[in-house]
Design a protein around this motif. Structure first.
Motif, PDB file in Angstrom:
ATOM      1  N   UNK A   1       3.102  -3.238  -2.187  1.00  0.00           N
ATOM      2  CA  UNK A   1       3.275  -4.358  -3.075  1.00  0.00           C
ATOM      3  C   UNK A   1       2.449  -5.530  -2.577  1.00  0.00           C
ATOM      4  N   UNK A   2       1.882  -6.289  -3.486  1.00  0.00           N
ATOM      5  CA  UNK A   2       1.033  -7.415  -3.127  1.00  0.00           C
ATOM      6  C   UNK A   2       1.727  -8.747  -3.387  1.00  0.00           C
ATOM      7  N   UNK A   3       2.974  -8.875  -2.991  1.00  0.00           N
ATOM      8  CA  UNK A   3       3.722 -10.106  -3.238  1.00  0.00           C
ATOM      9  C   UNK A   3       4.185 -10.779  -1.961  1.00  0.00           C
ATOM     10  N   UNK A   4       3.747 -10.304  -0.813  1.00  0.00           N
ATOM     11  CA  UNK A   4       4.224 -10.817   0.463  1.00  0.00           C
ATOM     12  C   UNK A   4       4.002 -12.295   0.670  1.00  0.00           C
ATOM     13  N   UNK A  16      -2.558 -18.314   7.877  1.00  0.00           N
ATOM     14  CA  UNK A  16      -1.771 -18.855   6.771  1.00  0.00           C
ATOM     15  C   UNK A  16      -2.407 -18.692   5.388  1.00  0.00           C
ATOM     16  N   UNK A  17      -3.605 -18.129   5.318  1.00  0.00           N
ATOM     17  CA  UNK A  17      -4.281 -17.926   4.031  1.00  0.00           C
ATOM     18  C   UNK A  17      -3.421 -17.105   3.072  1.00  0.00           C
ATOM     19  N   UNK A  18      -2.606 -16.193   3.603  1.00  0.00           N
ATOM     20  CA  UNK A  18      -1.796 -15.313   2.774  1.00  0.00           C
ATOM     21  C   UNK A  18      -0.339 -15.776   2.705  1.00  0.00           C
ATOM     22  N   UNK A  19      -0.107 -17.102   2.741  1.00  0.00           N
ATOM     23  CA  UNK A  19       1.245 -17.651   2.712  1.00  0.00           C
ATOM     24  C   UNK A  19       1.349 -18.736   1.656  1.00  0.00           C
ATOM     25  N   UNK A  64       8.732  -5.524   6.008  1.00  0.00           N
ATOM     26  CA  UNK A  64       7.788  -6.072   6.985  1.00  0.00           C
ATOM     27  C   UNK A  64       6.687  -6.850   6.275  1.00  0.00           C
ATOM     28  N   UNK A  65       6.419  -8.055   6.783  1.00  0.00           N
ATOM     29  CA  UNK A  65       5.330  -8.900   6.305  1.00  0.00           C
ATOM     30  C   UNK A  65       4.376  -9.132   7.467  1.00  0.00           C
ATOM     31  N   UNK A  66       3.067  -8.993   7.216  1.00  0.00           N
ATOM     32  CA  UNK A  66       2.046  -9.224   8.246  1.00  0.00           C
ATOM     33  C   UNK A  66       1.268 -10.487   7.926  1.00  0.00           C
ATOM     34  N   UNK A  71       0.763  -7.711   1.509  1.00  0.00           N
ATOM     35  CA  UNK A  71       1.626  -6.554   1.279  1.00  0.00           C
ATOM     36  C   UNK A  71       3.040  -6.774   1.800  1.00  0.00           C
ATOM     37  N   UNK A  72       3.995  -6.193   1.088  1.00  0.00           N
ATOM     38  CA  UNK A  72       5.353  -6.021   1.579  1.00  0.00           C
ATOM     39  C   UNK A  72       5.454  -4.551   1.945  1.00  0.00           C
ATOM     40  N   UNK A  73       5.706  -4.283   3.210  1.00  0.00           N
ATOM     41  CA  UNK A  73       5.777  -2.909   3.686  1.00  0.00           C
ATOM     42  C   UNK A  73       7.228  -2.545   3.994  1.00  0.00           C
TER      43      UNK A  73
END
Length: 93
Positions: A1-4, A16-19, A64-66, A71-73
């Motif tokens: 999923x691409x909602x992390x 922080x680019x993905x937050x 899990x969030x990286x 992604x939401x893993x």
């Protein structure tokens, strides 16, 4: 999923680019405690939350969030590892 990125706080993450924290979950990159190596790992790069689903007698699924991705893993972790917990109230009541 691409909602992390919707779950992660803007501060504290190595990348922080993905937050965006757009839903207000405020996931912090607390890392996890590895019972096997007896060390705290991934501080600043990973948030791992126990969820109520066993994979077998010794493991449970974790959300899990990286830091470097959206992604939401869902990854199995040992029940003896130390992960974050989050209580979420069902809003339908």
């Amino acid at each position: 999923s691409l909602a992390g990125h919707h779950f992660k706080t803007i501060e504290g993450w190595e990348d922080p680019e993905f937050s965006s924290n757009s839903i207000g979950f405020n996931a912090l990159p607390a890392g996890f405690y590895s019972a096997c190596s007896k060390t705290f790992d991934e501080l600043g790069t990973l948030a791992a939350y126990f969820i109520a689903e066993e994979t077998d007698a010794n493991a449970v699924e974790a959300l899990v969030l990286h830091s470097g991705g959206n992604e939401i893993l869902f990854i199995p972790y040992s029940k003896t590892d130390g992960l974050s917990c989050r209580c979420v109230k069902d809003q339908t009541e």
